[in-house]
Design a protein around this motif. Structure first.
Motif, PDB file in Angstrom:
ATOM      1  N   PHE A  34       0.834  -1.187   0.000  1.00  0.00           N
ATOM      2  CA  PHE A  34       0.000   0.000   0.000  1.00  0.00           C
ATOM      3  C   PHE A  34       0.879   1.251   0.000  1.00  0.00           C
ATOM      4  O   PHE A  34       2.021   1.216   0.465  1.00  0.00           O
ATOM      5  N   TYR A  36       0.346   4.991   1.703  1.00  0.00           N
ATOM      6  CA  TYR A  36      -0.468   5.864   2.531  1.00  0.00           C
ATOM      7  C   TYR A  36       0.071   7.286   2.426  1.00  0.00           C
ATOM      8  O   TYR A  36       1.271   7.495   2.209  1.00  0.00           O
ATOM      9  N   GLN A  38      -0.161  11.406   4.089  1.00  0.00           N
ATOM     10  CA  GLN A  38      -0.583  12.291   5.184  1.00  0.00           C
ATOM     11  C   GLN A  38      -0.357  13.733   4.744  1.00  0.00           C
ATOM     12  O   GLN A  38       0.783  14.211   4.678  1.00  0.00           O
ATOM     13  N   ARG A  43      -5.396  13.471   8.699  1.00  0.00           N
ATOM     14  CA  ARG A  43      -5.059  12.141   9.175  1.00  0.00           C
ATOM     15  C   ARG A  43      -4.425  11.300   8.078  1.00  0.00           C
ATOM     16  O   ARG A  43      -4.589  11.562   6.894  1.00  0.00           O
ATOM     17  N   LEU A  44      -3.695  10.307   8.504  1.00  0.00           N
ATOM     18  CA  LEU A  44      -3.073   9.356   7.587  1.00  0.00           C
ATOM     19  C   LEU A  44      -4.190   8.603   6.842  1.00  0.00           C
ATOM     20  O   LEU A  44      -5.173   8.184   7.447  1.00  0.00           O
ATOM     21  N   LEU A  46      -5.232   6.005   3.210  1.00  0.00           N
ATOM     22  CA  LEU A  46      -4.786   5.164   2.112  1.00  0.00           C
ATOM     23  C   LEU A  46      -4.805   5.953   0.807  1.00  0.00           C
ATOM     24  O   LEU A  46      -5.772   6.644   0.499  1.00  0.00           O
ATOM     25  N   ARG A  49      -3.561   0.848  -3.388  1.00  0.00           N
ATOM     26  CA  ARG A  49      -3.141  -0.507  -3.064  1.00  0.00           C
ATOM     27  C   ARG A  49      -2.741  -1.205  -4.350  1.00  0.00           C
ATOM     28  O   ARG A  49      -3.357  -0.982  -5.394  1.00  0.00           O
ATOM     29  N   TYR A  86       3.986   7.281   2.718  1.00  0.00           N
ATOM     30  CA  TYR A  86       4.531   6.086   3.350  1.00  0.00           C
ATOM     31  C   TYR A  86       4.202   4.857   2.506  1.00  0.00           C
ATOM     32  O   TYR A  86       3.045   4.635   2.148  1.00  0.00           O
ATOM     33  N   LEU A  98       0.433  -3.775   9.162  1.00  0.00           N
ATOM     34  CA  LEU A  98       1.237  -3.038   8.202  1.00  0.00           C
ATOM     35  C   LEU A  98       2.570  -2.683   8.836  1.00  0.00           C
ATOM     36  O   LEU A  98       2.657  -2.473  10.039  1.00  0.00           O
ATOM     37  N   PHE A 100       5.250   0.299   8.205  1.00  0.00           N
ATOM     38  CA  PHE A 100       5.448   1.533   7.451  1.00  0.00           C
ATOM     39  C   PHE A 100       6.920   1.777   7.177  1.00  0.00           C
ATOM     40  O   PHE A 100       7.772   1.600   8.059  1.00  0.00           O
ATOM     41  N   GLY A 101       7.205   2.217   5.930  1.00  0.00           N
ATOM     42  CA  GLY A 101       8.529   2.737   5.659  1.00  0.00           C
ATOM     43  C   GLY A 101       8.707   4.046   6.397  1.00  0.00           C
ATOM     44  O   GLY A 101       7.769   4.575   7.009  1.00  0.00           O
TER      45      GLY A 101
END
Lengths: 110, 115
Positions: A34, A36, A38, A43-44, A46, A49, A86, A98, A100-101
């Motif tokens: 995915f 994501y 921000q 808010r964070l 999606l 995908r 992300y 998940l 996150f990077g």
């Protein structure tokens, strides 16, 4: 170990220029990935995908299993694309989690 | 609108004074997560509930606990906050029913300051 790498902490482009945010993963098998996003003071959420192979807000991302990459691309960046992005694969052995990077902060200059 | 709500948005506590952050959801999702996000860092998963099953991450300090009294609510308890616990705390939900994917829906976060 399962890992995701976003090599660029900061990325700055001009409006109208192409943009590519890099993501590499080290997962075996067929990961589910995915992106994501921000936006400032939001808010964070999606963005897209990989399984749906869709284009959202002009962004696309192709899973390249040979290069183990899932780079996010947009041909013409807009100022409203400025945000933190992300890359996030689902962990194997626990499909609900998940990882996150570290994220890439994209700035699109006028 | 169905959503994920976090209260309070800003919380100030004193060093060592217990604090509780709350999260509620109207999405009827079966999974709820708590993340810690420090400045300029990625969200880090602390733990999650799959229905009533609690799943702690291996590196989550014992100082952090969670409760999920029902589907809609989930709490993060920090028993003795230290200065290093100052961060944004994010709650998220997802539905892992058949046919659904793993999209997580995030709340706006609670910013915790420890004095």
């Amino acid at each position: 170990a399962q890992r995701v790498t976003q090599p660029e902490k900061l990325l700055s482009v001009f409006k109208g220029a192409p943009v590519e945010l890099k993501c590499n993963y080290s997962y075996s098998g067929s990961p589910e990935l995915f992106w994501y996003v921000q936006y400032s003071r939001q808010r964070l959420q999606l963005l897209l995908r990989h399984i749906s192979r869709e284009s959202i807000k002009g962004f696309t991302a192709d899973l390249n299993k040979g290069e183990t990459s899932f780079h996010l691309k947009k041909p013409f960046a807009q100022e409203e694309d400025s945000a933190m992005y992300y890359c996030a694969p689902v962990t194997q052995g626990g499909s609900e989690k998940l990882v996150f990077g570290k994220g890439t902060k994209l700035t699109v200059n006028p | 609108d169905a959503m994920v709500i976090q209260n309070p948005r800003y919380q100030v506590t004193q060093f060592g004074k217990p604090v509780t952050l709350s999260c509620s959801q109207t999405l009827n999702h079966n999974v709820m997560y708590w993340y810690q996000q420090k400045s300029s860092q990625a969200p880090k998963l602390l733990f999650h509930y799959y229905d009533k099953d609690f799943n702690n991450e291996a590196d989550t300090p014992d100082n952090f606990q969670s409760r999920r009294p029902n589907t809609s609510f989930c709490f993060l308890d920090i028993r003795s906050p230290g200065l290093g616990d100052a961060a944004m705390y994010l709650c998220a939900t997802s539905s892992l029913m058949t046919g659904a994917d793993n999209e997580q829906f995030f709340g706006p976060g609670t910013r915790l300051t420890v004095l």
